[in-house]
Design a protein around this motif. Structure first.
Motif, PDB file in Angstrom:
ATOM      1  N   ALA B 132     -12.109  97.989  26.700  1.00 24.19           N
ATOM      2  CA  ALA B 132     -10.850  98.604  27.128  1.00 24.19           C
ATOM      3  C   ALA B 132     -10.252  97.859  28.314  1.00 24.19           C
ATOM      4  O   ALA B 132      -9.048  97.553  28.330  1.00 24.19           O
ATOM      5  N   VAL B 133     -11.088  97.539  29.278  1.00 18.09           N
ATOM      6  CA  VAL B 133     -10.574  96.861  30.476  1.00 18.09           C
ATOM      7  C   VAL B 133     -10.169  95.422  30.156  1.00 18.09           C
ATOM      8  O   VAL B 133      -9.142  94.928  30.642  1.00 18.09           O
ATOM      9  N   LEU B 136      -6.838  95.783  28.323  1.00 16.24           N
ATOM     10  CA  LEU B 136      -5.696  96.302  29.093  1.00 16.24           C
ATOM     11  C   LEU B 136      -5.399  95.490  30.356  1.00 16.24           C
ATOM     12  O   LEU B 136      -4.274  95.514  30.843  1.00 16.24           O
ATOM     13  N   ALA B 137      -6.390  94.809  30.873  1.00 20.32           N
ATOM     14  CA  ALA B 137      -6.167  94.072  32.126  1.00 20.32           C
ATOM     15  C   ALA B 137      -6.694  92.640  32.039  1.00 20.32           C
ATOM     16  O   ALA B 137      -7.470  92.202  32.898  1.00 20.32           O
ATOM     17  N   PRO B 138      -6.264  91.896  31.029  1.00 20.61           N
ATOM     18  CA  PRO B 138      -6.833  90.543  30.853  1.00 20.61           C
ATOM     19  C   PRO B 138      -6.450  89.578  31.959  1.00 20.61           C
ATOM     20  O   PRO B 138      -7.073  88.536  32.105  1.00 20.61           O
ATOM     21  N   GLN B 139      -5.417  89.909  32.726  1.00 18.83           N
ATOM     22  CA  GLN B 139      -5.030  88.980  33.784  1.00 18.83           C
ATOM     23  C   GLN B 139      -5.732  89.291  35.103  1.00 18.83           C
ATOM     24  O   GLN B 139      -5.588  88.563  36.075  1.00 18.83           O
ATOM     25  N   ILE B 140      -6.489  90.378  35.093  1.00 19.78           N
ATOM     26  CA  ILE B 140      -7.244  90.717  36.301  1.00 19.78           C
ATOM     27  C   ILE B 140      -8.744  90.485  36.089  1.00 19.78           C
ATOM     28  O   ILE B 140      -9.443  90.069  36.996  1.00 19.78           O
ATOM     29  N   VAL B 141      -9.210  90.776  34.876  1.00 18.41           N
ATOM     30  CA  VAL B 141     -10.649  90.665  34.631  1.00 18.41           C
ATOM     31  C   VAL B 141     -10.930  89.685  33.499  1.00 18.41           C
ATOM     32  O   VAL B 141     -10.070  89.392  32.685  1.00 18.41           O
ATOM     33  N   THR B 142     -12.139  89.229  33.474  1.00 13.33           N
ATOM     34  CA  THR B 142     -12.636  88.481  32.331  1.00 13.33           C
ATOM     35  C   THR B 142     -14.124  88.809  32.210  1.00 13.33           C
ATOM     36  O   THR B 142     -14.633  89.658  32.937  1.00 13.33           O
ATOM     37  N   HIS B 255       0.965  91.149  27.141  1.00  7.88           N
ATOM     38  CA  HIS B 255       0.123  90.166  27.825  1.00  7.88           C
ATOM     39  C   HIS B 255      -0.924  89.636  26.861  1.00  7.88           C
ATOM     40  O   HIS B 255      -1.173  90.227  25.814  1.00  7.88           O
TER      41      HIS B 255
END
Lengths: 605, 302
Positions: B132-133, B136-142, B255
């Motif tokens: 999920a993360v 939803l937040a591929p530009q913050i986490v990897t 994104h």
């Protein structure tokens, strides 16, 4: 309470969190990255502006990458990804900084741009014998460092190469250069060097040499027997080239003392820096290693070296070290170390390292903390060369960083996915180049935005690159800073892989004051490489400041800055004194007063 | 990478046996802690401990809060611990920000309480949270990639220990099926892409897949029960992963989605619940027909 209410509460929090994550990402993606502003506005807001004036100044150099053995064809852009290198020198000792830039293809010409003093440069490399140094069978240039190894008053040059031996060229009165590699004891044979520096490690007044291998020794990249030539790990590689510590006996001869001095590293070194980090009077060595941890070699009074990376907190958490530069970022008289690495959104988040001395530690107890995140200088893309320097003359050290690995076809998909396939595998798989997926025309962290971080004086930085004019998207490698026109501004040179050498003229706020120091050793090495200067000044309110700088040879990635030390001191300040610690065994600190603001101050030992 | 919570009343001591045995629920946490300690001591993998502590803390607090709120009991915390530690290891933040670790661990645990079908949570909790993360937040986490190095012997030891422990839990067939299936699909990709078998096989030799193979796809609570079905699902996860590896340049919610880079996590995210829901449907159908289905509970392991 209804039986369903607890689950409803948890559900609301759950779905709210999912939405919150998405919103946070949207906000992050839309974060301001800065836009170009008018020159006057940039100077007003940030204290300076950079204008690229290379062609107007007569600098039209474009770098060519090497074309290696055809066995590496599918991944050629990845392997042949370095070589653009720039160093600032004053080869004719006329007080005007000149520029030397390397090409990396067989037959490619290196350029030596002589500073004419009228805003123009003239390429004199062919005239003086520094152009045609990439002949077939002799390897190609990866960089050059300048130092007066024989103390004759003129800087000589060491050109280091892939698949060839380094060239030491003696400066004949600023008129020509003579290859003295063999007779002076420079290592012969096939080695693959990506960094080197002149350093007087034993402080005997004669510049020694440290030369760091990258690819394994005896590997001719143009004639490979097989494809087993890549690192044997992405984070813990141990099959890189050997290092050379060459002692200068003062008669123009160098002797290999690497083993007896306790240096034994086969990491993939991309940058070496020498600085007295522990206050011993002797320069320690910092090796920024690709595919591994950064190494720190403590200098034991010039008699031996001890690797203390883990002891000082630096030798953990391997990354992809590509840069080593030193700066007193908090004006506390202590040098921090900046090591660049790789970060790519959605792919890899190494972050760059800013190693700041821990409060209360020094000498043998010295330890560092990585303050890159809290200082705001951790995220720099696929970072290469960085340099500290006071760009706006406000009295604190700013930081510039170039980046971008391979800019391919902008319409093709990124190579990152393919890169990740092999990068996470077993070491033996990585080691064999034929296991690496073909890159074709793809980009790998290409077209990246550069960084210019201005320092608030307390070690916290803010990126203003776009606003102040550093907005090209070439694949940057090597950055050098220097006052090219003696105007009291640190100008910037950027060598780009397969791209132009860019010259950024700096226009700082004219109300900010500056001074420069040009040191000349008499008992120390004549270049005063290794000398540390602490400048003391008071601002208009009477607040006292001090800042430490050191005369460096190699700095950053394959770069060398202006030999002179540049200090910005802000508005209405009064300089008290400079304390100079010369790089000579047993020397005393020399105090210099009556320094002139707005001038280049010449100081002899 | 964690089991669905088993609950017991506050202060209700577990039943003790005269002979010393290890509660199967502790085996996964013990294994992952050993792996973590070994990696830290030998390789110094963590730049700081804060992120993993945040993830573990957030997971445990969320588990306790949700357990008390929904089930009126404090659940066994092994699941939350494993979820937290998994999130702390796998998630990598782009800018040193810490909140994704807390949110991801919370989402992992909360998903068990929010998404239940016939009493079962169809996802592996940490697989759900991480997917999920990442989505939803591929530009913050990897996700974890090269940070743990590529040492052949270190990984060999972990594969050996992991295999022994997973065998003891009678789930090695899942790991083996997945690895063999991965190899098969690597060969297929190599034939299509002309990149070489070893290139396509290389990812499974790395640390991220050690975690995936030993901890995520073997989770008893989010896998189906018949042995043949577990083998089939492992094969299908590998097949889905292979398919996702061909999905490049996809944007979702405006994104990039990076389905190719994180193919393994997304494959399990898609196939796992489908398999569980299918089993539930078949079980209900059998029940309706008057026959008995597989037991709804199984010993928790990882």
């Amino acid at each position: 309470m209804s039986n369903h209410l607890p689950r409803i509460i948890v559900s609301v929090v759950f779905f709210g969190s999912l939405v919150g994550v998405e919103i946070a990402n949207q906000k992050y993606a839309a974060r301001p990255i800065g836009t170009p502003v008018q020159i006057a506005d940039a100077i007003k807001r940030y204290g300076f502006h950079l204008d690229e004036i290379g062609k107007a100044a007569g600098i039209d150099f474009v770098h060519h990458a090497p074309v290696l053995d055809a066995k590496l064809g599918p991944i050629m852009p990845e392997v042949a990804s370095m070589g653009a290198a720039v160093s600032i020198c004053d080869f004719d000792h006329d007080g005007l900084p000149d520029v030397y830039v390397c090409d990396s293809t067989i037959g490619g010409q290196n350029h030596l741009y002589r500073n004419l003093g009228d805003g123009k440069f003239d390429d004199v490399a062919a005239q003086v014998g520094l152009a045609d140094v990439n002949k077939d069978g002799t390897g190609v240039s990866m960089g050059a460092v300048w130092g007066d190894y024989d103390n004759d008053g003129l800087d000589d040059v060491l050109i280091y190469k892939w698949s060839g031996h380094p060239l030491l060229l003696h400066n004949n009165g600023g008129k020509s250069f003579t290859d003295v590699s063999a007779e002076t004891g420079i290592p012969q044979g096939v080695i693959n060097v990506n960094s080197a520096t002149f350093v007087d490690y034993d402080c005997d007044g004669h510049l020694d040499l440290f030369i760091a291998g990258y690819f394994p020794d005896n590997l001719d990249l143009w004639h490979l027997k097989d494809t087993l030539m890549m690192p044997n790990s992405f984070e813990y590689a141990s099959n890189g080239g050997r290092k050379f510590l060459l002692h200068n006996d003062g008669s123009g001869k160098f002797a290999d003392v690497t083993q007896q001095m306790g240096i034994d590293s086969h990491r993939w070194t991309l940058a070496v820096g020498a600085a007295d980090l522990r206050g011993t009077g002797y320069p320690d060595l910092v090796l920024a290693n690709d595919y591994g941890v950064t190494e720190v070699y403590a200098n034991n009074q010039g008699k031996s070296f001890t690797e203390i990376g883990k002891k000082v907190g630096i030798g953990y958490h391997p990354k992809s070290g590509m840069n080593c530069s030193f700066g007193d970022i908090m004006n506390d008289g202590r040098l921090s170390i900046y090591v660049s690495n790789i970060s790519a959104e959605g792919q890899l988040t190494q972050g760059n390292n800013l190693w700041v001395p821990k409060p209360g530690t020094s000498g043998d107890s010295l330890a560092f903390d990585n303050m890159a995140q809290s200082s705001g200088v951790d995220y720099g893309g696929w970072s290469f060369g960085g340099q500290f320097g006071d760009l706006n003359n406000d009295g604190s050290q700013d930081l510039v960083l170039t980046n971008g690995y391979i800019s391919g076809n902008p319409k093709a998909r990124s190579y990152w996915y393919d890169f990740g396939k092999i990068a996470t595998g077993f070491g033996p798989l990585i080691n064999d180049a034929k296991n690496w997926p073909a890159i074709h025309d793809m980009s790998l962290s290409g077209y990246e935005q550069k960084r210019v971080w201005i320092n608030d004086g307390y070690g916290t930085f803010r990126d203003v690159a776009q606003a102040v004019g550093y907005n090209d998207t070439h694949d940057g490698r090597s950055v050098a800073l220097g006052d090219l026109w003696n105007t009291g501004a640190l100008d910037m040179l950027v060598a780009n892989q397969k791209g132009p050498l860019l010259v950024y003229r700096n226009t700082p706020d004219p109300t900010n004051q500056w001074l420069e120091l040009e040191l000349t050793g008499t008992k120390s090495n004549r270049d005063a490489i290794g000398a540390q200067v602490t400048l003391y000044w008071k601002d208009s309110k009477g607040l006292e400041f001090k800042q430490l700088q050191q005369v460096q040879c190699a700095s950053g990635f394959c770069a060398q800055n202006d030999h002179r030390l540049h200090f910005g001191i802000g508005k209405g300040s009064t300089v008290e004194k400079a304390e100079i610690r010369w790089p000579l065994a047993g020397s005393q600190v020399q105090t210099v007063q009556n320094l002139q603001v707005g001038k280049v101050n010449e100081v002899k030992e | 990478m964690s089991q669905q919570a088993k609950t017991h009343p506050l202060g209700d001591a577990p039943h003790t046996k005269a002979k010393f045995t290890i509660d199967p629920r502790f085996i996964a946490p013990m294994l992952i802690t050993c792996v973590l300690l070994a990696a830290q001591l030998t390789a110094g993998i963590f730049e700081n401990y804060l992120n993993i502590l945040i993830a573990i803390g957030a997971g445990i607090v969320t588990e306790i809060a949700c357990g008390l709120l929904v089930d009126k009991k404090v659940p066994h915390l092994a699941s939350a611990y494993v979820s937290g530690i998994s999130v702390g290891i796998i998630l990598q933040t782009a800018t040193g920000i810490h909140w994704p670790y807390a949110v991801c661990a919370m989402l992992s645990i909360m998903s068990k309480y929010v998404i239940r079908v016939k009493g079962r949570h169809p996802w592996n909790p940490s697989n759900f949270g991480i997917s999920a993360v990442l989505l939803l937040a591929p530009q913050i986490v990897t996700a974890l990639s090269i940070q743990w190095g590529n040492n052949l012997y270190a990984m060999g030891v972990i594969w050996l220990l992991g295999s022994m422990i997973i065998s003891r839990l009678k789930r090695f067939h899942i790991c083996l099926t997945y690895v063999l299936s991965f190899a098969l699909f690597a060969a297929i990709r190599a034939a299509i892409l002309h990149d070489g078998f070893l290139t396509e096989f290389a990812p499974i030799t790395g640390p991220p897949y050690q975690l995936f193979v030993f901890f995520m796809i073997t989770d008893p609570k989010s896998t189906v029960h018949p042995r043949w079905a577990q083998i089939l699902v492992a094969f299908l996860v590998a097949a889905a992963e292979c398919a996702l590896r061909f999905v490049h340049n996809v944007t979702l919610f405006g994104h990039p989605a990076y389905f190719d880079v994180h193919a393994a996590y997304y494959a399990l995210f898609l196939v796992g619940p489908l398999a569980v829901l299918t089993e539930i449907w078949l079980t209900e159908r059998k029940k309706a027909a008057g026959s008995t289905g597989p037991k709804a509970t199984a010993p928790a392991a990882s």
